[in-house]
Design an enzyme around this catalytic site. Structure first.
Site, PDB file in Angstrom:
ATOM      1  N   GLU A 157       0.810  -1.227   0.000  1.00  0.00           N
ATOM      2  CA  GLU A 157       0.000   0.000   0.000  1.00  0.00           C
ATOM      3  C   GLU A 157       0.842   1.277   0.000  1.00  0.00           C
ATOM      4  O   GLU A 157       0.647   2.159   0.833  1.00  0.00           O
ATOM      5  CB  GLU A 157      -0.980  -0.028   1.181  1.00  0.00           C
ATOM      6  N   GLU A 197      -6.007 -10.768  -1.067  1.00  0.00           N
ATOM      7  CA  GLU A 197      -6.827 -10.478   0.131  1.00  0.00           C
ATOM      8  C   GLU A 197      -8.312 -10.399  -0.211  1.00  0.00           C
ATOM      9  O   GLU A 197      -9.020  -9.486   0.219  1.00  0.00           O
ATOM     10  CB  GLU A 197      -6.379  -9.153   0.780  1.00  0.00           C
TER      11      GLU A 197
HETATM   12  O1  G3I Z   1      -4.840  -7.317  19.275  1.00  0.00           O
HETATM   13  C1  G3I Z   1      -5.445  -6.091  19.700  1.00  0.00           C
HETATM   14  C2  G3I Z   1      -6.186  -6.291  21.003  1.00  0.00           C
HETATM   15  O2  G3I Z   1      -5.260  -6.612  22.002  1.00  0.00           O
HETATM   16  C3  G3I Z   1      -6.931  -4.994  21.334  1.00  0.00           C
HETATM   17  O3  G3I Z   1      -7.708  -5.187  22.479  1.00  0.00           O
HETATM   18  C4  G3I Z   1      -7.845  -4.593  20.182  1.00  0.00           C
HETATM   19  C5  G3I Z   1      -8.546  -3.248  20.467  1.00  0.00           C
HETATM   20  O4  G3I Z   1      -8.851  -2.564  19.298  1.00  0.00           O
HETATM   21  O5  G3I Z   1      -7.061  -4.441  19.027  1.00  0.00           O
HETATM   22  C6  G3I Z   1      -6.411  -5.647  18.634  1.00  0.00           C
HETATM   23  O6  G3I Z   1      -5.684  -5.376  17.490  1.00  0.00           O
HETATM   24  C7  G3I Z   1      -6.419  -5.234  16.294  1.00  0.00           C
HETATM   25  C8  G3I Z   1      -5.823  -6.207  15.271  1.00  0.00           C
HETATM   26  O7  G3I Z   1      -6.451  -6.013  14.012  1.00  0.00           O
HETATM   27  C9  G3I Z   1      -6.000  -7.671  15.664  1.00  0.00           C
HETATM   28  O8  G3I Z   1      -7.348  -8.035  15.651  1.00  0.00           O
HETATM   29  C10 G3I Z   1      -6.269  -3.796  15.794  1.00  0.00           C
HETATM   30  O9  G3I Z   1      -6.921  -2.895  16.669  1.00  0.00           O
HETATM   31  C11 G3I Z   1      -6.861  -3.683  14.409  1.00  0.00           C
HETATM   32  O10 G3I Z   1      -6.556  -2.383  13.882  1.00  0.00           O
HETATM   33  C12 G3I Z   1      -6.241  -4.711  13.496  1.00  0.00           C
HETATM   34  O11 G3I Z   1      -6.870  -4.594  12.244  1.00  0.00           O
HETATM   35  C13 G3I Z   1      -6.203  -5.233  11.171  1.00  0.00           C
HETATM   36  C14 G3I Z   1      -5.818  -4.175  10.113  1.00  0.00           C
HETATM   37  O12 G3I Z   1      -5.244  -4.813   8.994  1.00  0.00           O
HETATM   38  C15 G3I Z   1      -4.826  -3.188  10.689  1.00  0.00           C
HETATM   39  O13 G3I Z   1      -4.804  -2.064   9.966  1.00  0.00           O
HETATM   40  C16 G3I Z   1      -7.144  -6.241  10.563  1.00  0.00           C
HETATM   41  O14 G3I Z   1      -7.350  -7.307  11.499  1.00  0.00           O
HETATM   42  C17 G3I Z   1      -6.546  -6.819   9.264  1.00  0.00           C
HETATM   43  O15 G3I Z   1      -7.517  -7.602   8.620  1.00  0.00           O
HETATM   44  C18 G3I Z   1      -6.148  -5.677   8.345  1.00  0.00           C
HETATM   45  O16 G3I Z   1      -5.548  -6.237   7.217  1.00  0.00           O
HETATM   46  C19 G3I Z   1      -5.228  -5.346   6.144  1.00  0.00           C
HETATM   47  C20 G3I Z   1      -4.006  -5.908   5.445  1.00  0.00           C
HETATM   48  O17 G3I Z   1      -2.960  -6.126   6.358  1.00  0.00           O
HETATM   49  C21 G3I Z   1      -3.551  -4.985   4.313  1.00  0.00           C
HETATM   50  N1  G3I Z   1      -4.636  -4.756   3.395  1.00  0.00           N
HETATM   51  C22 G3I Z   1      -5.885  -4.271   3.982  1.00  0.00           C
HETATM   52  C23 G3I Z   1      -6.348  -5.226   5.086  1.00  0.00           C
HETATM   53  C24 G3I Z   1      -7.681  -4.796   5.651  1.00  0.00           C
HETATM   54  O18 G3I Z   1      -7.585  -3.563   6.289  1.00  0.00           O
END
Ligand code: G3I
Length: 341
Positions: free
Chosen positions: A151, A259
């Site tokens: 990205e 994805e």
């Molecule tokens: O693990 C913590 C947890 O401890 C905490 O309590 C909770 C509170 O918000 O957050 C948890 O972390 C989250 C993590 O996912 C694990 O579930 C983050 O907040 C959350 O922002 C994170 O989101 C991920 C995102 O990337 C980050 O920007 C998504 O799961 C994941 O599917 C997403 O994946 C991205 C690809 O890497 C790149 N392309 C787009 C795609 C979708 O956004």
């Protein structure tokens, strides 16, 4: 929904579910027989839960860590390497003969706080170089391909003003591919992005031109990732998508669908469900027809733990399995398409 349609959908759903559990050849084996990768993004907990682990092994022959390999998780501080979840995923994949994609080294999100200590471009090069070396040497021969950078473009085709771009311009992006090739010469190296899949948009054109310049300069890139986070509201422009895929083929590059998910406005209507099915199928047909596409990774498998509703409020139902882990009818159609590959 009229009664006959409802019964047909129900029967197809049951058949799809049965196909995953009782038929001789599992969907995963079907994908392997077809010589393609049909994969899914997973979380560490997925392989600790017996039912989920079974579902993943039976239905997919490739995995990608949804978050586990991102810097914030794998290297939370300068001196702390947290390999345990990644090791478990890689062992799981090895045991079950699954391909693993590595995701990702250079990104503007989910970086650990070490990036705040970067003071100049040398620091940025050193940090990314350490991450690439540590991870790729540890998993040499076990992770087949990596999203070296992810990205790096804005929608208007300009480079994203990330911390990496701020210190290094595009130099780090190219050097990271060289560092990755040196760390594991067998791993395939990808530049990954979203909303650049259809030729003709500013982002698609900028992405293509940058990749072309990398190839011309001899930067070791093997392919490009099309994330394909799609929505039933917009559909797919198949012609533009194929046109884009083919111009990367002309550069000698593979295109991986990295994805895939297809969200809809909730509650989803019959029409949305039908459009979603058609879109998932179209991507599989494209994979079958285009020789430089062989990998169909979905970003999560169940609506129960999807990233989608938190990001796109009011949208959901994007995945191939519902909240109760039942395969949706579209899953059975994809398996049928793989059978005839
Ligand atoms: O693990 C913590 C947890 O401890 C905490 O309590 C909770 C509170 O918000 O957050 C948890 O972390 C989250 C993590 O996912 C694990 O579930 C983050 O907040 C959350 O922002 C994170 O989101 C991920 C995102 O990337 C980050 O920007 C998504 O799961 C994941 O599917 C997403 O994946 C991205 C690809 O890497 C790149 N392309 C787009 C795609 C979708 O956004």
């Amino acid at each position: 929904m009229n009664k006959i349609f409802r019964l047909t959908v129900l029967a197809a759903g049951i058949l799809a579910g049965v196909a995953c559990t009782a038929c001789k050849k599992s969907p995963a084996a079907t994908a392997t027989k077809a010589g393609m990768y049909f994969g899914v993004a997973i979380q560490p907990g997925d392989i600790l839960d017996e039912n989920k682990a079974k579902l993943i092994v039976q239905n997919f022959n490739a995995i990608v860590p949804e978050n586990t390999m991102k810097m914030i998780n794998i290297r939370p501080t300068k001196t702390l390497w947290n390999f345990s979840d990644m090791d478990k995923m890689v062992d799981f994949a090895q045991k079950n003969k699954m391909m693993v994609r590595g995701h990702t080294f250079i990104w503007h999100q989910q970086n650990s706080t070490i990036v705040n200590q970067i003071r100049n471009r040398e620091d940025a090069f050193a940090l990314i170089g350490e991450n690439i070396n540590q991870i790729m040497t540890r998993y040499r021969g076990k992770i087949a391909c990596y999203d070296v950078a992810n990205e790096i473009f804005n929608e208007d085709g300009t480079f994203r003003k990330s911390i990496w771009y701020k210190w290094c311009g595009t130099d780090l992006y190219e050097e990271a591919f060289r560092m990755a090739r040196a760390a594991d010469s067998d791993a395939k190296l990808f530049l990954n992005d979203y909303s650049h899949e259809e030729a003709g948009t500013p982002k698609a054109e900028a992405f293509y031109e940058f990749v072309k310049s990398m190839v011309e300069k001899g930067v070791p890139i093997d392919g490009v990732g099309f994330q394909l986070h799609l929505c039933t509201d917009y559909g797919i422009n198949e012609e533009r998508l194929r046109e884009n895929i083919r111009r990367f083929a002309d550069l000698g590059l593979e295109v991986q669908f990295t994805e895939i998910d297809i969200r809809m406005k909730m509650p989803g209507s019959e029409a949305d469900v039908a459009i979603q099915k058609e879109m998932y199928e179209t991507l599989m047909r494209i994979l079958k027809d285009e020789p430089n596409v062989n990998t169909y990774m979905t970003w999560g498998y169940t609506d129960a733990t999807s990233w989608v509703p938190a990001t796109f409020h009011g949208y959901g139902d994007a995945h191939l399995f519902d909240k109760d882990l039942k395969a949706k009818p579209v899953f059975g159609s994809l398996v049928e398409l793989m059978k005839n590959k």
